[in-house]
Design an enzyme around this catalytic site. Structure first.
Site, short mmCIF file in Angstrom:
data_model
loop_
_atom_site.label_atom_id
_atom_site.label_comp_id
_atom_site.label_asym_id
_atom_site.label_seq_id
_atom_site.Cartn_x
_atom_site.Cartn_y
_atom_site.Cartn_z
CG HIS A 1 -6.84 -2.62 9.44
ND1 HIS A 1 -7.09 -1.34 9.23
CD2 HIS A 1 -6.23 -2.74 7.98
CE1 HIS A 1 -6.49 -0.45 8.67
NE2 HIS A 1 -5.59 -1.67 7.89
CB ALA B 1 -0.95 -0.19 1.00
CE LYS C 1 -4.85 6.93 9.71
NZ LYS C 1 -6.27 6.65 9.20
CE1 TYR D 1 -0.59 -9.38 1.57
CE2 TYR D 1 -3.02 -10.08 1.84
CZ TYR D 1 -1.95 -8.89 1.28
OH TYR D 1 -2.89 -7.95 0.49
CG LEU E 1 -3.47 -5.42 4.34
CD1 LEU E 1 -3.62 -6.76 4.91
CD2 LEU E 1 -3.49 -5.82 3.05
#
Length: 328
Positions: free
Chosen positions: A77, A10, A95, A56, A72
């Site tokens: 999460h 990301a 977060k 993953y 992610l």
């Protein structure tokens, strides 16, 4: 040295967190994973990361990884934080950790049964400007705190961006509403007791694009607004009867200008400026996390704090559904 694995390629990881993880004095990045193997290899080559995985699960099984950073989409999460903890890895997850405070309970259970460290990545709580603001309020530099005011806005109408996709956990409150909330709680040590709010949603995306919030924190009030479709702005002000504190560039360190805490007198006749240079708050977060994971008594943002913060966001959504106060 703490060995980091990165779950996802990301943008926040590529552009902000990975470079500062690599710069940390007590950690190295040993692995990265993506469901797109070519993407994982490209990012690994860019940063000199020795191991690139196409899943993953493969990264979580690697003995070369002590802990993982998870950037992610928000909707994933909790799932991957639990999986990582169950794989025996320490976990730093972006977060918001969850979209409902009750969902964090399963992460706490995974942390406890595996005896690992799991933290939500509120990097601002590691920045010395916020420690200075907390110190000034605590020592009475502004007298009696009466009001905290904040704003966090940007303009993003990209339909493919996860912030505009409700199925991925998009929306302004999950993305940026958490920041005025956590900053106020961090500085004051007080919890909002009840909420009033107005929330506007995008007719096409279905995500919340504007929220105006008023919170009763007992001895003072907090108000803030956030938006994903307004001109970019960030500000936090702590206003007392003997002065007020302005925290400039409160969240995206050095992006909107210098990191400064300004203590203003009651008559606005004098100001004391605390200026912070290249603080690198993501690096500070990573170093603190690695020390805590290694058993040192180092302050980190706990999952119990995550529950309290998310309860405020949950209450804002509930409050927006009716007039009047909503208890947190």
């Amino acid at each position: 040295m703490f060995r980091w694995g990165i779950l996802s390629t990301a943008k926040i990881g590529r552009e902000f967190v990975i470079p500062q993880l690599l710069d940390a004095e007590n950690g190295v990045v040993t692995a990265i994973a993506s469901r797109d193997e070519a993407r994982a290899k490209a990012v690994a080559e860019r940063f000199g990361i020795p191991h690139a995985f196409s899943s993953y699960e493969a990264l979580l099984a690697s003995p070369e990884v002590d802990g993982v950073y998870i950037p992610l989409p928000t909707s994933q999460h909790v799932e991957w934080a639990v999986k990582a903890a169950d794989a025996g890895k320490h976990v730093l997850v972006e977060k918001p950790l969850a979209l409902d405070a009750d969902d964090i309970r399963q992460v706490i259970e995974a942390r406890d049964r595996n005896r690992v460290l799991v933290c939500e990545a509120f990097m601002v709580t590691y920045h010395p400007q916020w420690h200075k603001a907390r110190e000034l309020v605590a020592e009475g530099a502004i007298g009696r705190l009466r009001h905290v005011q904040g704003a966090f806005t940007y303009h993003n109408v990209d339909p493919d961006n996860m912030r505009n996709r409700p199925e991925l956990g998009g929306g302004g409150l999950p993305d940026i509403g958490v920041y005025p909330t956590v900053a106020t709680r961090f500085v004051t040590g007080c919890e909002p007791e009840r909420i009033q709010a107005v929330v506007e949603r995008d007719a096409k995306f279905g995500t919340d694009i504007y929220a105006s919030v008023k919170a009763d924190c007992g001895s003072f009030e907090m108000s803030f607004y956030v938006s994903t479709q307004m001109a970019a702005r960030q500000v936090m002000v702590f206003h007392g009867d003997k002065g007020f504190i302005e925290v400039e560039t409160p969240f995206n360190s050095r992006v909107y200008g210098d990191d400064r805490v300004i203590l203003n007198s009651a008559d606005h006749g004098t100001s004391t400026v605390y200026r912070y240079g290249d603080i690198r708050q993501y690096r500070r977060q990573a170093e603190a996390f690695a020390r805590a994971a290694g058993g040192e008594d180092v302050p980190v943002f706990t999952l119990e704090e995550s529950v309290k913060n998310q309860k405020v966001i949950d209450a804002i959504y509930r409050a927006a559904a009716h007039d009047g106060w909503e208890p947190v």
